[in-house]
Design an enzyme around this catalytic site. Sequence first.
Site, PDB file in Angstrom:
ATOM      1  N   HIS A 171       4.175  -0.743 -17.692  1.00  0.00           N
ATOM      2  CA  HIS A 171       3.293   0.417 -17.839  1.00  0.00           C
ATOM      3  C   HIS A 171       3.988   1.500 -18.657  1.00  0.00           C
ATOM      4  O   HIS A 171       5.201   1.617 -18.632  1.00  0.00           O
ATOM      5  CB  HIS A 171       2.991   1.062 -16.475  1.00  0.00           C
TER       6      HIS A 171
ATOM      7  N   LYS B  75      -6.867 -15.637 -21.585  1.00  0.00           N
ATOM      8  CA  LYS B  75      -6.520 -15.927 -22.979  1.00  0.00           C
ATOM      9  C   LYS B  75      -5.568 -17.119 -23.056  1.00  0.00           C
ATOM     10  O   LYS B  75      -5.734 -18.010 -23.894  1.00  0.00           O
ATOM     11  CB  LYS B  75      -5.902 -14.700 -23.637  1.00  0.00           C
TER      12      LYS B  75
END
Length: 117
Positions: A104, A62
């Site tokens: 995470h 991206k």
Amino acid sequence: MIQGIGIDAVDLERIHKIILEKPKLVARILTANEKIVFDNLSLKRQIEFLGGRYACKEAFSKAWGTGIGKVSFQEIEVLNNGAGAPVVTCSPLKEGKVFVSITHTDTMAFAQIILER
């Protein structure tokens, strides 16, 4: 000068299913060096590791401005430095710096990439 910024989030349950049901996909996502690290982890850490690397590679694509396809998973490698921080060790960016961050939760992995020239 910043060339691009990318971010991605990955559902770790999806990654768990990939590991259990589609192990060949793991080898398509991870480089040989990343796979060595992956193979020496517990299942819980494998899920986090693969999820984080997948998110990094998507975020890189991206930031690169193309998405996965124009740049492959195998062209981007993310290993850890001596302190344990993730570092992009291989990418299509030949001149400049790549900054990476991975985090995470129990259910998600997130990565951000900044490309600088």
